[in-house]
Design a protein around this motif. Structure first.
Motif, PDB file in Angstrom:
ATOM      1  N   ALA A  85       0.818  -1.210   0.000  1.00 18.61           N
ATOM      2  CA  ALA A  85       0.000   0.000   0.000  1.00 18.61           C
ATOM      3  C   ALA A  85       0.855   1.265   0.000  1.00 18.61           C
ATOM      4  N   ILE A 133      -2.662  -3.313  -0.673  1.00 18.87           N
ATOM      5  CA  ILE A 133      -3.537  -2.454  -1.473  1.00 18.87           C
ATOM      6  C   ILE A 133      -4.979  -2.848  -1.167  1.00 18.87           C
ATOM      7  N   GLU A 188      -5.036   4.082   1.295  1.00 19.28           N
ATOM      8  CA  GLU A 188      -3.629   3.747   1.509  1.00 19.28           C
ATOM      9  C   GLU A 188      -2.944   4.781   2.393  1.00 19.28           C
ATOM     10  N   THR A 192      -1.057   3.846   5.972  1.00 24.53           N
ATOM     11  CA  THR A 192       0.411   3.912   5.943  1.00 24.53           C
ATOM     12  C   THR A 192       0.974   5.185   6.564  1.00 24.53           C
TER      13      THR A 192
END
Length: 263
Positions: A85, A133, A188, A192
């Motif tokens: 991701a 992802i 994402e 992250t």
């Protein structure tokens, strides 16, 4: 007495055109089938061919900063464990590779194809576990926009503005506008925590709540301000100040001009 017609041995003028058309159709169909099969193989995260292609791309474009084995250098962090991701977000938005060191990586035109971005992402994912992802159903904007709006105001609006218009931070950093960001990249970013953004894992915000936030942002993207110029979506205070400063300024200027003309 009628004589039988003699055959000249010549083909009809359209026969050659028909044969060429059939050849192009069959050739194009075969090429499309081969290309589709190759693309599907490249998009498979478990394919060793995909990982090998991603490694080649990584060593050619990313190893200068992140090291040949993605273990990091003095100019770039380790990517082991960041997951697919993180790479899909950074490379898929054009932030990486960076053109120059700065407070943060800006958005710029993407330098790779979609397949190449996925190859890079899956190669880095093969080095260590990390966020993947997201599935389409989590990023397609089919959730609860009202709940998403409330969650966005609580968790995100202090940096990104309540309408996702972005805002300035300290030391030359900034929260980017979300007016054109895709649902996949928004998800994402939440899992992250790129650059100055905190990580919102599933214990902070559940996957369904993330989907609701994306739904709200997609609603804002699709329903722009009906009042015309938005002034950066800064709200009624900024709009009021604009009217007072420029509107009253224009009235005063016209009054002075009329008085000067009459004198």
């Amino acid at each position: 007495m009628n004589r039988p017609k003699r055959r000249t041995g010549r083909r009809h003028p359209l026969a050659t055109v028909a044969l060429l058309a059939l050849g192009l159709v069959f050739t194009g169909g075969a090429y499309a089938a081969i290309s589709t099969g190759t693309a599907q193989a490249e998009a498979d995260p478990t394919s060793q061919e995909t990982i090998d292609e991603g490694k080649k791309l990584f060593q050619a474009n990313c190893a200068t900063c992140h090291g040949l084995d993605a273990e990091g250098t003095a100019t770039g962090p380790s990517l082991i464990g960041v997951g697919a991701a993180a790479v899909d977000f950074q490379v898929g938005t054009g932030r990486m590779p960076m053109q120059a060191q700065g407070p943060q990586a800006p958005v710029k035109p993407v330098q790779f194809t979609d397949d190449q971005v996925k190859q890079l992402a899956y190669y880095v994912a093969s080095l260590g576990p990390g966020p993947d992802i997201p599935d389409d159903h989590l990023a397609n904007g089919g959730g609860d926009a009202a709940n998403g709006a409330e969650l966005f105001r609580i968790n995100c609006a202090m940096c990104h503005n309540v309408a996702g218009a972005g805002g300035a931070l300290t030391e030359g950093k900034y929260a980017p506008a979300l007016t054109e960001t895709t649902g996949v990249h928004i998800y994402e970013a939440m899992v992250t925590g790129p650059q100055n953004m905190p990580v919102f894992n599933d214990l902070n915000i559940s996957p369904e709540d993330k989907r609701d936030i994306i739904t709200y942002l997609k609603y804002v993207q699709d329903n722009r301000s009906p009042g015309g110029f938005e002034l950066g979506s800064l709200g009624p205070v900024a709009e009021g100040l604009f009217i007072w400063i420029f509107g009253l300024g224009a009235v005063v200027a016209i009054t002075v001009w009329i008085t000067a003309k009459s004198n």
